[in-house]
Design an enzyme around this catalytic site. Sequence first.
Site, PDB file in Angstrom:
ATOM      1  N   PRO A  94       0.836  -1.205   0.000  1.00 12.88           N
ATOM      2  CA  PRO A  94       0.000   0.000   0.000  1.00 12.88           C
ATOM      3  C   PRO A  94       0.869   1.253   0.000  1.00 12.88           C
ATOM      4  O   PRO A  94       1.944   1.268   0.600  1.00 12.88           O
ATOM      5  CB  PRO A  94      -0.779  -0.124   1.312  1.00 12.88           C
ATOM      6  CG  PRO A  94      -0.698  -1.559   1.684  1.00 12.88           C
ATOM      7  CD  PRO A  94       0.610  -2.045   1.164  1.00 12.88           C
ATOM      8  N   CYS A  95       0.412   2.304  -0.692  1.00  9.12           N
ATOM      9  CA  CYS A  95       1.235   3.510  -0.834  1.00  9.12           C
ATOM     10  C   CYS A  95       0.455   4.788  -0.499  1.00  9.12           C
ATOM     11  O   CYS A  95       0.830   5.867  -0.938  1.00  9.12           O
ATOM     12  CB  CYS A  95       1.760   3.630  -2.269  1.00  9.12           C
ATOM     13  SG  CYS A  95       2.625   2.185  -2.840  1.00  9.12           S
ATOM     14  N   GLN A  96      -0.633   4.660   0.262  1.00 10.38           N
ATOM     15  CA  GLN A  96      -1.516   5.801   0.421  1.00 10.38           C
ATOM     16  C   GLN A  96      -0.830   7.027   1.016  1.00 10.38           C
ATOM     17  O   GLN A  96      -1.198   8.161   0.714  1.00 10.38           O
ATOM     18  CB  GLN A  96      -2.712   5.420   1.306  1.00 10.38           C
ATOM     19  CG  GLN A  96      -3.748   4.561   0.604  1.00 10.38           C
ATOM     20  CD  GLN A  96      -3.371   3.094   0.596  1.00 10.38           C
ATOM     21  OE1 GLN A  96      -2.275   2.729   0.972  1.00 10.38           O
ATOM     22  NE2 GLN A  96      -4.289   2.256   0.145  1.00 10.38           N
TER      23      GLN A  96
ATOM     24  N   PHE B 192       2.400   7.792   0.830  1.00  8.56           N
ATOM     25  CA  PHE B 192       3.764   8.000   0.355  1.00  8.56           C
ATOM     26  C   PHE B 192       3.954   9.337  -0.347  1.00  8.56           C
ATOM     27  O   PHE B 192       3.158   9.770  -1.148  1.00  8.56           O
ATOM     28  CB  PHE B 192       4.161   6.885  -0.601  1.00  8.56           C
ATOM     29  CG  PHE B 192       5.538   7.091  -1.170  1.00  8.56           C
ATOM     30  CD1 PHE B 192       6.645   6.845  -0.389  1.00  8.56           C
ATOM     31  CD2 PHE B 192       5.719   7.573  -2.450  1.00  8.56           C
ATOM     32  CE1 PHE B 192       7.914   7.045  -0.893  1.00  8.56           C
ATOM     33  CE2 PHE B 192       6.975   7.765  -2.960  1.00  8.56           C
ATOM     34  CZ  PHE B 192       8.076   7.514  -2.182  1.00  8.56           C
TER      35      PHE B 192
END
Length: 1010
Positions: A835-837, A839
């Site tokens: 998950p990269c929410q 970043f």
Amino acid sequence: MENITKQDTDKIAIWKKIANIGHEYEISINQLERKQTGFYLTSLSLTDVMMRELVAQLLADGKTIPCLKFLEPCVGTGNFVFSYLKAISDLDLSQEEIVAIIKNIYVADINRTALDIYKNLFVEFVKVYFDITLDKAYFETHVGKGLLIDITSEQISYVDISKVFPKSVIETGFDIIATNPPYKNLKAERQHYTSNEICAIDKQKYNAISKIANKHFTYSTDGILNLYKLFVEEIVDYFANSQSYISLLLPSSILSDKSCAKLRTHLLIDNNILSIKSIKEGAGLIDAQQALCSILLKKGSKTDRININTDFVNNPSQIDTIYAKDIINKNTDNAIFSLKTNEYVWLHQLRQFPIVKELDFIDNLRGELDLTANKQAIVSYNTDFTLLRGRNIDYYQINQTVPNEYVAEMFVKETRKRHYIMNERIACQQVVNMGKARRITFAYIPANCVLGNSCNFISVKKNSLGIDLYSILGLFNTSIINWYFKLTSSNNHVNNYEIDCFPIPIHSPHLKKIGLLCKEYLTSGKAHLIDEIENLAYKAFGIQPLQIKETNSPKSILERHFYEQLHLISPELSLETTTAILNGELLPEIALMQANINLDEISHKALIGITNKFTLLKQNLALNHTTFKLSDLDMEMITPIPQGGSWKDIPEEIVNKSKRLKRITQTGGRTTLYGRIDYKKPSYTITTYFNRPGNGTYVHPIHNRVLSVREAARFQCFKDDYYFYGNKTQLLNQIGNAVPTILAYQIAKQINTITGCNKSVDLFCGAGGMTAGFKAAGIHSVISNDIEPSACITLKINNPEINVLCGDITKSETKQLIVDAALASGADIICGGPPCQGFSLAGFRDENDPRNQLFKDFVSIVNAVNPKAIVFENVEGLLSFQNGKVYRDILELFTELGYCTEGRTLMANHYGVPQRRKRVIIICTRNDLQVKPHELFPNPITEAPESQITAFETISDLENVPCEDFASAPNIAISPLLKLLKGYITYEDYIEIIQTRKNYEKTVQLSFAI
């Protein structure tokens, strides 16, 4: 308990050091360099076995070991030498005798770095084991450069041993030789090279080697030249003296392949083969996916009997004895195989009959159209001549679901095989995977069909015996012929010279009856006729029917497969124990308790899961074909919706019963909500919410229910024997979060083909969609990690060979285990989709931003392992998150780490997946790799709507199967996708079939009535 001395501790330490240094050096070598030189080190566990056997044979024959000269001509870092000396150390020898033995050891290799490692380790080893100090002068006469041919040299020449060692050493030949010679095909194929220039250089080298081989060698030049065959002949006939003992680790093709016939015959007849140990592909004893065999032979006499072990890794003590008189046979090129006593009775019986090549009324040939050279003759418009490829060939009949192709009339007019095309014949595939239970399947071919060179065919002329084409078709489709063929087959090919050796009981009246039954079966399709043909074949050959059937029955294959899977979880379990478990005679928990086996939780549950899976497969039951209960209101909602319809098709009186539906109709909503799948099209994205009709398009095309777990898994391209573990919520997450295996396969195949990378670290692996696709493409996971236990158990059940680490990647201990495993095994790919929410480049460096943690850990593992390639998968929303800033920052960060980076949005239905699923794929290549990411993205194969895989082709065979725990699995495969998912064809076959679909008019009549 005995006290462990300092010398014992030192011996253990040096042994570990030898293993570790050798392994570290091997994985440090460039993959291309290893392929070009055939450099593979042998596991110390195997060299130990081989050298203990060698030393035991020397003692049994009364040899004085200190007087014997030992040669390792391809020494690498020295494992054979160290195991030889370790075996010697167990003998009661004096210090003077040990010194004599060390003075009699000679080694050579083309790899100078490996030789330096060997010399340093050798000095340390003899000091620890024997308290002997060596000086550098020892190596001046005992270590030589590469023998035979130095393939790394710019100028290729024959290297005579007299130029490497003193005359006093070689004039009487060596008494002992032990080695694993380089396995290297001397054929340069462009697809294996990064440039035309490098390929051209190797072609020139191989041409030079060919000239040398033709001049110097007698037995090892048939077929494609291979270094290992040249070395074997040189070792046996030139390095060894007349009484020498030779221990060799070789590819298993030496035992039965036609190209090894002369060399194999030479070893059998002119030498004495004492023992053979067979090692199955992927055993891990060398760092290559190669089936192997160890051979111990003695010069000075002919072979009489051979002690043979057909599965050394799994059954090391199971030794059978075979006799040379049973092996020597011109029709099988003296192939060496192990059979039980009653099987030799069958073999002798079959050898009483004439074979195909002895019967002048039978023509056995390859298909007439070369699919590459005659590519221009293949046309899409209808001519009078249909093209049939290997994939068109099924059991008795042509596969009607494969797209029709045609051949230009000019080709038929000009080919010398025209008369075959104009008449009926039978054909089989030219390539069939060795793992298949049934390797030989012939189909009836009517007139006016042109066969590609991926087929072999048989034509039968009129004859005085009254034998017709149908008799041969029925006979050659029996288990007897399949068993006979598999005795000597050593690769995936079905060659004409092998078919030439099929026996035919020409005078048996049963053969004509077989022909009549075969003709009836082709017109009626009555399954019982196959059994009658089988029984008549046994009678025609004079063989008891049950014996061969039991040997080749699906039951015994299933039991063997089950044993192999459990053995990977717990090697202590015997075949007898696992068979008892599968037959319900013994609970797996009791078996573990009785054997005092303790497994970690993931492995224990995986073992239970494998048992459940195979118990269902044994009963031909569908895996995970269960669905989800809907409310009465849900049922009212979905009943009126047609295929391809959605909430817009729900009548107003029903809409008014649901606040959510009323809100959707008033404000608008995605047209995929409350959708019913259209049989004529791919499905929409399968998410983790496919249990509720209001969450997307999950309603079955013709039934008033949502998809079953198995049907959803089909749309994600999991094979039918992929078993999912967990409760229903966990199954929803495992399937909905997966990467479609067919898409993953095409990405992995491109990476593997171009870069040679073949070991991955799988992060956020889930149930293993990406892992399964990568595995099929030849990329094997060295460690797979996820935090969800049920997903890890599912992955382990279906891939028991993989090291599955269930744990939190944000924990330092988990992260360190992943890094250690990656570095120890030489992993060259890291893949996953964290998950990269949260970043951002600034945020990534902010230790206090918890939303970045998972991506941070992904990056830190990349930084520690420094793989050659990265495959990063995520949802389409990544591109628009924070107006694309997150996506751009990810690319920038990977660039900072030393990678060339590119991202693309891939539509799964453009790659042969029956699902309109968008995913962002980022591929990164290390800057020193000289390969750009754009080269590693696969090309779409089903962009055109008419070529895309439909829901009908994916799940229609299940429409009459009840959704319950014990539903019978259908065996029909009406589409290429179902053939793949049921294991009838490979991923490669599937891609090739799908690429021809553009002009394909489907022959299956679809019914869309609700």
